[in-house]
Design an enzyme around this catalytic site. Sequence first.
Site, PDB file in Angstrom:
ATOM      1  N   HIS A 264      42.923  41.824  35.997  1.00  0.00           N
ATOM      2  CA  HIS A 264      41.812  42.819  35.976  1.00  0.00           C
ATOM      3  C   HIS A 264      40.626  42.187  37.075  1.00  0.00           C
ATOM      4  O   HIS A 264      40.093  42.732  37.883  1.00  0.00           O
ATOM      5  CB  HIS A 264      40.951  42.949  34.549  1.00  0.00           C
ATOM      6  CG  HIS A 264      39.803  43.844  34.659  1.00  0.00           C
ATOM      7  ND1 HIS A 264      39.853  45.115  34.363  1.00  0.00           N
ATOM      8  CD2 HIS A 264      38.551  43.276  34.699  1.00  0.00           C
ATOM      9  CE1 HIS A 264      38.457  45.739  33.906  1.00  0.00           C
ATOM     10  NE2 HIS A 264      37.729  44.592  34.561  1.00  0.00           N
ATOM     11  N   GLU A 265      40.474  40.941  36.794  1.00  0.00           N
ATOM     12  CA  GLU A 265      39.337  40.350  37.755  1.00  0.00           C
ATOM     13  C   GLU A 265      39.860  40.140  39.143  1.00  0.00           C
ATOM     14  O   GLU A 265      39.127  40.101  40.210  1.00  0.00           O
ATOM     15  CB  GLU A 265      38.811  38.943  37.026  1.00  0.00           C
ATOM     16  CG  GLU A 265      38.506  38.701  35.640  1.00  0.00           C
ATOM     17  CD  GLU A 265      37.249  39.736  35.195  1.00  0.00           C
ATOM     18  OE1 GLU A 265      36.625  40.066  36.442  1.00  0.00           O
ATOM     19  OE2 GLU A 265      37.168  40.240  34.172  1.00  0.00           O
ATOM     20  N   HIS A 268      38.768  43.180  40.941  1.00  0.00           N
ATOM     21  CA  HIS A 268      37.230  43.168  41.219  1.00  0.00           C
ATOM     22  C   HIS A 268      37.242  42.062  42.729  1.00  0.00           C
ATOM     23  O   HIS A 268      36.505  42.501  43.605  1.00  0.00           O
ATOM     24  CB  HIS A 268      36.444  42.398  40.105  1.00  0.00           C
ATOM     25  CG  HIS A 268      36.283  43.361  39.113  1.00  0.00           C
ATOM     26  ND1 HIS A 268      35.529  44.651  39.325  1.00  0.00           N
ATOM     27  CD2 HIS A 268      36.447  43.424  37.648  1.00  0.00           C
ATOM     28  CE1 HIS A 268      35.352  45.175  38.261  1.00  0.00           C
ATOM     29  NE2 HIS A 268      35.737  44.349  37.153  1.00  0.00           N
TER      30      HIS A 268
END
Lengths: 500, 500
Positions: A264-265, A268
């Site tokens: 997920h990160e 980003h």
Amino acid sequence: MEQLKELKHLIGQISDLGGAMGLLSWDQETYMPPKGAEARAQQMATLARISHELMTGEKMGGLLEDLKGFEEQQAADSMDAAMIRVARRDHEKRTRIPVDFVEKASLARNRAHHAWIKARQESNFALFQDNLQEMMDLAREGAELVGYEDHPYNAVLDDYEEDAKVSEIKTVFASLRDQTLPLLRAVLDAGDATDYSILNRPLAAEKQKDFALKVARDLGLSPEFSRLDTTTHPFQTNFSIDDIRITTRYDETYWPTALYGVWHETGHGLYEHGVNPELERTNLARGTSLGIHESQSRMVENMICRSRAFWQHYGADFSAAAPEVAADLSAEELYRAVNRVQQSLIRVEADELTYNFHIMLRFELELELFEGTLAIKDLPEAWNQKMQDYLGITPPNDALGVLQDIHWSSGLIGYFPTYSLGNLYACQLWNAAAQDLGDMDALIAQGEAHKIIGWMRENVHQYGKMYSPRELIQKATGAPLNADHYVKYLNAKYRDVYGI
Amino acid sequence: MEQLKELKHLIGQISDLGGAMGLLSWDQETYMPPKGAEARAQQMATLARISHELMTGEKMGGLLEDLKGFEEQQAADSMDAAMIRVARRDHEKRTRIPVDFVEKASLARNRAHHAWIKARQESNFALFQDNLQEMMDLAREGAELVGYEDHPYNAVLDDYEEDAKVSEIKTVFASLRDQTLPLLRAVLDAGDATDYSILNRPLAAEKQKDFALKVARDLGLSPEFSRLDTTTHPFQTNFSIDDIRITTRYDETYWPTALYGVWHETGHGLYEHGVNPELERTNLARGTSLGIHESQSRMVENMICRSRAFWQHYGADFSAAAPEVAADLSAEELYRAVNRVQQSLIRVEADELTYNFHIMLRFELELELFEGTLAIKDLPEAWNQKMQDYLGITPPNDALGVLQDIHWSSGLIGYFPTYSLGNLYACQLWNAAAQDLGDMDALIAQGEAHKIIGWMRENVHQYGKMYSPRELIQKATGAPLNADHYVKYLNAKYRDVYGI
């Protein structure tokens, strides 16, 4: 063009201060010794104050005034014009808010945060009630100061999702709700013989880290410009295009936490790294909104790393890296296990299908509180009712219900909807990418998911804040935001997973 | 007293910027991904510039002018008066240097640094010669801008050691040289049957770290307010009194590097942590000079941790923690091995007895270059001649001789003498402490070395920059700096170690 040069210099200084503040904050979560907290808070406040003064100062105001004519002469895709536009927007928003209000709100947030911690510990909403009222009052007061069109909630939305409109979000969420609630019912009614205990097979943190990073590296997150650290609450931050920091936490008896957290990160981080280097040290060198940001993280986490094709490609690698977990597991078993749909109480642990109901619930209640049609004291009951309506469960207490999220206690009103917008953007962008790239599953299965990131870089990342989310989605997909892409995705995925 | 409040606010902001700059720099050495360097340099430059503007600005000047009367009315030990005095000194020094000069010097240092790296790599002094000339010219030009009494070198000394005088350093160094050169000759002539190969017994980095930290913790360096990381070049920095960072490097086949490195930096860290918390966020919350700082690090490293009593206390612990190194070693064997005197080429590896000759050599040559009595081109020959005179060896090439240190290439002229001043201060403070604490060896042998740190805290650390080094030494020891303490210490220690 002396003024343009001066504006760039000023914006460069603000950007540098932002990078330094980012590092102060990152270090606070990762390596700072406990007693360093007090001085750190002072350091952050001083840098924020200096940055605020540069942004709202007469110098900035004068330059923006002088550059009006220049800005109007530029082409629509001019970086200089976009930089001036974003600076003007920030300058105007921030100059409309008096320093007194900023300080009052900051103190109130601090009180609210402490009250929320205590209320959650004791699972007693009444302890937080007055503070939440104050947060809502401040949000409304802030909206009046900044100004808005149509609805004051648009002003608070705009802080996180430029130019978002409450009316549009209502429409798109209604469409999402009406189309996915029947799917959720069907999934919950379907039988499920999957062995989810494999998710709890013990795996050492170091092995989780190695495998999570292997995938992240394949997707393009090189150690040349990034690093991974450990924190209680995972996050991504960056201090420049080439200095990306992500964090995760490790649960040695539930390996998906760290793996999917890192991925997920990574989404980003790849967004921030993908910004055109020419925008570095300007106010455009950032993701354009929380919603678009979340689209990139959810895409990597869910659409890539929770796909069947992903485990077809990486299943063997995972078995080799973590035989104690996966030596006896097929790609299909891994795929099924990481896509479990559950009636769960906690948003951050929710699966792709139920997640949006957690968000819609918050958005709807927050809006009613903001508008004053729901009294603060009635919130826990309303929360529990909506949990029952959407997810068919009722929290046993406020700590597991209305008090679970930090957002309201931090004054983050207007923030929640961006999570679901992220899911919607992700699917719409994915389908646009598929028109160029062809069979996305085939790409992932061949270990070429980085090509999807490449498309996002070309069509989303590189622009930073040059375009608003509305403009960007139109430009990248040829259409405005539409929930249908996501509805189709969820239907296809979960009908398949659950054999409906 | 509105002006005093405003001055404190301004100094608080400058202090916060200093803390943030410290973190930007620490992170650059510890965790920053390689590609983050370019943006990081910009961030540091911007914060330095803002800090410079606050320090030299009209607001600061006006407040200092307004507060002159107040300052004169305060008692000699008034914190407010000290704060104003230090602010005035910084303000005046920095306003005398035009921005053009600062930028010119910064660019020249950057060029010099790159030239030095290349020159050292190729061991060719000629490649660095012009840059060194430029560094000396800039140092002289800076001295003229800032102003000085008696000798322009006093102006450059003052940057590192407030109010130090070249005439005094010459006197004290001459005394040191004349009294310790015969000792060095005697030691080198004495037989030596010590088994130094025990220093090269392999020890894993993690074990080195654990033992080094155990001692550091005993001395008072708690993880509540400090941490240890790994870097190529060890250092200590801090961002507040309660946020101390030290670093070290590990050589798995030479354990003294990390152990004595950590203990050295522990001395620096305890000094910064020992400053009176009332001075936090003022310009006084720092060690008063490089020399006094070095006294605290060298005291911990050498006077405590290289003493016989230290190994009497910690020998068994070290054997238990690192049996592969020390299981068969007595405290006496460890003590002897870590106190080897050697004719060596490299300053940073030198023992306590030869170290000062490395410094005196640099000071003497630097002064001649600064005064213009030695031509830059003749420096390598002069260096080699002095190495022969003092240490009886000649470097085989410039990389191992005149090009070994980074200082000159970074414009650090006037810095070297502070290393030896540190040794001298350390011994003088030690003897003053012994008058209060009694038998220092007995304390160390009983594991109570922290009481020595306690004395330093009471008599040195707590004052931060309230007193100049000259004032502090007088106050703490009742006398001005005197080389005799150190000469006696070296004589006693090395006559004992070498049985002379």
